[in-house]
Scaffold this active site. Structure first.
Site, PDB file in Angstrom:
ATOM      1  N   ASP A  13       0.806  -1.228   0.000  1.00  0.00           N
ATOM      2  CA  ASP A  13       0.000   0.000   0.000  1.00  0.00           C
ATOM      3  C   ASP A  13       0.838   1.276   0.000  1.00  0.00           C
ATOM      4  O   ASP A  13       0.439   2.305   0.547  1.00  0.00           O
ATOM      5  CB  ASP A  13      -0.972   0.009   1.206  1.00  0.00           C
ATOM      6  CG  ASP A  13      -1.879  -1.206   1.216  1.00  0.00           C
ATOM      7  OD1 ASP A  13      -2.239  -1.667   0.125  1.00  0.00           O
ATOM      8  OD2 ASP A  13      -2.220  -1.682   2.314  1.00  0.00           O
ATOM      9  N   LYS A  16       1.733   2.107  -5.119  1.00  0.00           N
ATOM     10  CA  LYS A  16       2.272   1.542  -6.371  1.00  0.00           C
ATOM     11  C   LYS A  16       1.337   1.791  -7.550  1.00  0.00           C
ATOM     12  O   LYS A  16       1.787   2.128  -8.641  1.00  0.00           O
ATOM     13  CB  LYS A  16       2.506   0.027  -6.206  1.00  0.00           C
ATOM     14  CG  LYS A  16       3.503  -0.320  -5.105  1.00  0.00           C
ATOM     15  CD  LYS A  16       3.613  -1.809  -4.883  1.00  0.00           C
ATOM     16  CE  LYS A  16       2.372  -2.457  -4.314  1.00  0.00           C
ATOM     17  NZ  LYS A  16       2.034  -2.073  -2.935  1.00  0.00           N
ATOM     18  N   GLY A  40      -4.615  -4.345  -3.802  1.00  0.00           N
ATOM     19  CA  GLY A  40      -5.594  -3.307  -4.111  1.00  0.00           C
ATOM     20  C   GLY A  40      -4.798  -2.083  -4.522  1.00  0.00           C
ATOM     21  O   GLY A  40      -4.179  -1.442  -3.679  1.00  0.00           O
ATOM     22  N   HIS A  41      -4.751  -1.819  -5.816  1.00  0.00           N
ATOM     23  CA  HIS A  41      -3.952  -0.701  -6.335  1.00  0.00           C
ATOM     24  C   HIS A  41      -4.895   0.404  -6.789  1.00  0.00           C
ATOM     25  O   HIS A  41      -5.654   0.236  -7.741  1.00  0.00           O
ATOM     26  CB  HIS A  41      -3.059  -1.186  -7.491  1.00  0.00           C
ATOM     27  CG  HIS A  41      -2.029  -2.195  -7.045  1.00  0.00           C
ATOM     28  ND1 HIS A  41      -1.146  -2.779  -7.909  1.00  0.00           N
ATOM     29  CD2 HIS A  41      -1.736  -2.678  -5.816  1.00  0.00           C
ATOM     30  CE1 HIS A  41      -0.359  -3.607  -7.224  1.00  0.00           C
ATOM     31  NE2 HIS A  41      -0.708  -3.564  -5.958  1.00  0.00           N
ATOM     32  N   GLN A 223       1.991  -6.037  -3.240  1.00  0.00           N
ATOM     33  CA  GLN A 223       2.476  -6.170  -1.853  1.00  0.00           C
ATOM     34  C   GLN A 223       3.779  -5.376  -1.662  1.00  0.00           C
ATOM     35  O   GLN A 223       3.924  -4.342  -2.282  1.00  0.00           O
ATOM     36  CB  GLN A 223       2.652  -7.652  -1.465  1.00  0.00           C
ATOM     37  CG  GLN A 223       1.332  -8.411  -1.284  1.00  0.00           C
ATOM     38  CD  GLN A 223       0.689  -8.869  -2.565  1.00  0.00           C
ATOM     39  OE1 GLN A 223       1.322  -9.494  -3.384  1.00  0.00           O
ATOM     40  NE2 GLN A 223      -0.586  -8.589  -2.763  1.00  0.00           N
TER      41      GLN A 223
HETATM   42  P1  GDP Z   1      -0.838   0.300  -3.544  1.00  0.00           P
HETATM   43  O1  GDP Z   1      -1.434  -0.967  -3.065  1.00  0.00           O
HETATM   44  O2  GDP Z   1       0.641   0.375  -3.305  1.00  0.00           O
HETATM   45  O3  GDP Z   1      -1.184   0.610  -4.971  1.00  0.00           O
HETATM   46  O4  GDP Z   1      -1.482   1.447  -2.646  1.00  0.00           O
HETATM   47  P2  GDP Z   1      -3.049   1.615  -2.263  1.00  0.00           P
HETATM   48  O5  GDP Z   1      -3.791   2.056  -3.458  1.00  0.00           O
HETATM   49  O6  GDP Z   1      -3.536   0.392  -1.569  1.00  0.00           O
HETATM   50  O7  GDP Z   1      -2.946   2.719  -1.142  1.00  0.00           O
HETATM   51  C1  GDP Z   1      -2.403   3.969  -1.402  1.00  0.00           C
HETATM   52  C2  GDP Z   1      -3.474   5.036  -1.094  1.00  0.00           C
HETATM   53  O8  GDP Z   1      -2.853   6.283  -1.014  1.00  0.00           O
HETATM   54  C3  GDP Z   1      -4.514   5.156  -2.180  1.00  0.00           C
HETATM   55  O9  GDP Z   1      -5.732   5.532  -1.581  1.00  0.00           O
HETATM   56  C4  GDP Z   1      -3.986   6.275  -3.060  1.00  0.00           C
HETATM   57  O10 GDP Z   1      -5.011   6.964  -3.759  1.00  0.00           O
HETATM   58  C5  GDP Z   1      -3.341   7.150  -2.035  1.00  0.00           C
HETATM   59  N1  GDP Z   1      -2.154   7.918  -2.469  1.00  0.00           N
HETATM   60  C6  GDP Z   1      -1.160   7.551  -3.326  1.00  0.00           C
HETATM   61  N2  GDP Z   1      -0.185   8.491  -3.366  1.00  0.00           N
HETATM   62  C7  GDP Z   1      -0.574   9.473  -2.527  1.00  0.00           C
HETATM   63  C8  GDP Z   1       0.025  10.707  -2.096  1.00  0.00           C
HETATM   64  O11 GDP Z   1       1.133  11.086  -2.494  1.00  0.00           O
HETATM   65  N3  GDP Z   1      -0.679  11.456  -1.185  1.00  0.00           N
HETATM   66  C9  GDP Z   1      -1.886  11.057  -0.696  1.00  0.00           C
HETATM   67  N4  GDP Z   1      -2.501  11.852   0.181  1.00  0.00           N
HETATM   68  N5  GDP Z   1      -2.483   9.901  -1.079  1.00  0.00           N
HETATM   69  C10 GDP Z   1      -1.821   9.126  -1.958  1.00  0.00           C
HETATM   70  P1  IMO Z   2      -0.944  -4.191  -2.211  1.00  0.00           P
HETATM   71  O1  IMO Z   2      -0.498  -4.776  -3.533  1.00  0.00           O
HETATM   72  C1  IMO Z   2      -0.918  -4.613   2.158  1.00  0.00           C
HETATM   73  C2  IMO Z   2      -0.958  -8.706   3.740  1.00  0.00           C
HETATM   74  C3  IMO Z   2      -2.203  -9.160   4.490  1.00  0.00           C
HETATM   75  C4  IMO Z   2      -1.577 -10.127   5.478  1.00  0.00           C
HETATM   76  C5  IMO Z   2      -0.476 -10.788   4.652  1.00  0.00           C
HETATM   77  C6  IMO Z   2      -0.867 -12.135   4.054  1.00  0.00           C
HETATM   78  O2  IMO Z   2      -2.248  -3.496  -2.264  1.00  0.00           O
HETATM   79  O3  IMO Z   2       0.151  -3.411  -1.578  1.00  0.00           O
HETATM   80  P2  IMO Z   2      -2.441 -12.824   2.007  1.00  0.00           P
HETATM   81  O4  IMO Z   2      -3.893 -12.596   1.763  1.00  0.00           O
HETATM   82  O5  IMO Z   2      -1.554 -12.266   0.950  1.00  0.00           O
HETATM   83  O6  IMO Z   2      -2.124 -14.269   2.313  1.00  0.00           O
HETATM   84  O7  IMO Z   2      -2.117 -12.028   3.383  1.00  0.00           O
HETATM   85  O8  IMO Z   2      -0.167  -9.894   3.606  1.00  0.00           O
HETATM   86  N1  IMO Z   2      -1.202  -8.189   2.372  1.00  0.00           N
HETATM   87  C7  IMO Z   2      -1.158  -6.895   2.043  1.00  0.00           C
HETATM   88  N2  IMO Z   2      -0.957  -5.796   2.809  1.00  0.00           N
HETATM   89  N3  IMO Z   2      -1.047  -4.494   0.812  1.00  0.00           N
HETATM   90  C8  IMO Z   2      -1.234  -5.585   0.033  1.00  0.00           C
HETATM   91  O9  IMO Z   2      -1.233  -5.512  -1.319  1.00  0.00           O
HETATM   92  C9  IMO Z   2      -1.330  -6.851   0.651  1.00  0.00           C
HETATM   93  N4  IMO Z   2      -1.515  -8.112   0.184  1.00  0.00           N
HETATM   94  C10 IMO Z   2      -1.422  -8.920   1.257  1.00  0.00           C
HETATM   95  O10 IMO Z   2      -2.831  -8.077   5.126  1.00  0.00           O
HETATM   96  O11 IMO Z   2      -0.943  -9.422   6.505  1.00  0.00           O
HETATM   97 MG    MG Z   3      -2.971  -1.647  -1.816  1.00  0.00          MG
END
Ligand code: GDP
Ligand code: IMO
Ligand code: MG
Length: 425
Positions: A13, A16, A40-41, A223
């Site tokens: 998270d 990415k 979840g991207h 991840q």
């Molecule tokens: P990922 O799994 O690495 O793609 O990240 P996620 O989408 O799960 O979580 C990142 C969250 O931060 C999302 O809600 C994005 O919209 C948000 N986000 C990404 N870059 C920034 C930033 O520079 N500032 C803020 N405030 N939010 C951001």
């Molecule tokens: P993105 O790509 C954050 C964590 C779960 C748990 C561990 C194992 O959005 O960054 P799993 O279901 O993979 O067997 O769970 O890994 N986990 C993540 N945490 N971002 C993710 O993906 C994750 N995918 C798995 O919360 O701790």
């Molecule tokens: Mg994510």
């Protein structure tokens, strides 16, 4: 753009999805190489927010080719939902999304096993998985009982599904969980196979042809480094290799064809699920970061644990991945903090250590050693160049990069495409 691997440097998270979307403008092909719908991207483009779980985050750019590589575990039902979600918002995947015949499938019975296995673990041993069947699907791959996407194309597919359901039912019974209806499963997956058939090809020649033609390939990690099955906080990890080494295994592109690695890193730290997290903050700071950063799981909605930046993690990510450029995200979230801490080393059993311990039990005993910097107390979300950053914010970013090693490539100060400052790349 040179062939690029993009990885998460912390516990996932890091943002990415946003950065892949930004970099896609200069890429021709985007390949997901591991993980599944546990990811979840989030991508916010032209005011619309979409959360991608399996389809590469490059799909929002017209004409770019997207590949689900062999290292992914793909849930056909989730993918069909995602393709439909994209179609309903005007994005057609057919003709530019390809799934490898070698990609393993996550089936409903893997999901049932994941949930039953978590439920059976005693407190303290729970992993806090996303419940998406990821662990059981990778276990099936390694134990050579998994079904691959190519199996959806052969006449024996229904029988293969039936065999696996019956085998899994025996395991579910041992975990006191409900058995699954084999006839229903077979029917569900025959329908899914019909829908996904046009997307399934041998992606190795596709990727190599693009590479030979001089096209740029962007490899999208899910991840993060600390969730890696080998390098993360085992056993509190996912079941794949999100680190840069996993990109070649999960795509079939040779390591010799990789030009650079970009590490995405948040200006603070978050983690979802169980496992050690030395800089976790249980007080006001953790609350502020969670609220201002909207730190809730994009897939599960679970609150993310929050804390200060951990340079031990960043240095380790640098070593394991060979990060050429950092992309630092979410600096804006820290705008209201009067004082900011950075973990520069740990204290373990009375001794100062600089390197990441291999054991999760040891990491759980580590106490962070902090240095403190003043907060900038100004809004950074409207900043469009490094020169416009408040001096204290600039000093913070520079210190993080200095402690982490490598160079800064991109700074992100908001969730939208526009809130991105290109520095070194
Ligand atoms: P990922 O799994 O690495 O793609 O990240 P996620 O989408 O799960 O979580 C990142 C969250 O931060 C999302 O809600 C994005 O919209 C948000 N986000 C990404 N870059 C920034 C930033 O520079 N500032 C803020 N405030 N939010 C951001
Ligand atoms: P993105 O790509 C954050 C964590 C779960 C748990 C561990 C194992 O959005 O960054 P799993 O279901 O993979 O067997 O769970 O890994 N986990 C993540 N945490 N971002 C993710 O993906 C994750 N995918 C798995 O919360 O701790
Ligand atoms: Mg994510």
């Amino acid at each position: 753009m040179p062939n690029t691997i993009l990885i998460g440097s912390q516990w996932g998270d890091e943002g990415k999805g946003k950065i892949i979307d930004v970099l896609t403008a200069q890429a021709d092909m985007i390949v997901r190489y591991q993980g599944g719908s546990n990811a979840g991207h989030t991508v916010i483009a032209e005011g619309e927010k979409r959360v991608l779980r399996l389809v590469p985050s490059g799909i929002l750019h017209e004409g770019k080719v997207c590949v689900i590589g062999n290292g992914v575990v793909m849930n056909p039902l989730d993918l069909i939902d995602e393709i439909e979600m994209l179609r309903s918002t005007g994005i057609e995947c057919q003709g530019r999304l390809y799934i490898s015949t070698r990609t393993q499938m996550v089936m409903l019975y893997h999901r049932a096993l994941d949930k039953a296995d978590e439920a059976a673990r005693p407190v303290g041993k729970k992993i806090g998985t996303t419940g998406r069947g990821i662990g059981p699907a990778y276990a099936a791959k390694v134990s050579r009982t998994g079904l691959r996407c190519g199996d959806m194309l052969i006449p024996e597919f229904p029988e293969l599904v039936r065999e696996q359901v019956l085998e899994t039912n025996a395991k579910l019974a041992q975990l006191n969980a409900e058995p699954l209806d084999a006839d229903e499963m077979v029917k569900t997956y025959i329908e899914a196979a019909e829908k996904l058939r046009p997307y399934i090809i041998d992606t190795i020649p596709l990727i190599h042809k693009a590479d030979r033609a001089g096209q740029s390939i962007l490899l999208e990690g899910a991840q993060g480094t600390m969730l890696d099955i080998d390098f993360g906080t085992y056993p509190f990890v996912t079941s794949s290799n999100p680190t840069s080494g996993g990109a070649c295994i999960g795509s079939g592109l040779s390591p010799r064809r990789i030009d650079r690695v970009i590490g995405v890193i948040k200006a603070y730290t978050t983690r979802v699920g169980e496992g050690p997290f030395p800089t976790e903050d249980f007080g006001e700071v953790g609350k502020t970061l969670a609220e201002r950063g909207h730190e809730f799981g994009a897939v599960t909605g679970r609150p993310r644990r929050c804390g200060w930046f951990d340079a031990v993690v960043a240095r380790y990510a640098q070593m394991v991945n060979g990060v050429d450029f950092w992309t630092m995200t979410k600096l804006d979230v820290m705008d209201t903090l009067p004082e900011i801490k950075i973990c520069v080393a740990y204290e373990l059993d009375g001794k100062r250590i600089e390197d990441m311990p291999a054991s999760a039990a040891e990491l759980a005993r580590c106490k962070p050693i902090y240095e403190t910097m003043p907060g900038w107390l100004e809004e950074t979300s409207n900043v469009t160049s490094m020169d416009q950053l408040p001096l204290k914010a600039k000093a913070y970013v520079e210190r993080l990069v200095e402690l982490s090693g490598g160079r800064l490539g991109i700074l992100s100060v908001g969730p939208a495409r526009e809130s991105t400052i290109r520095v070194g790349i």
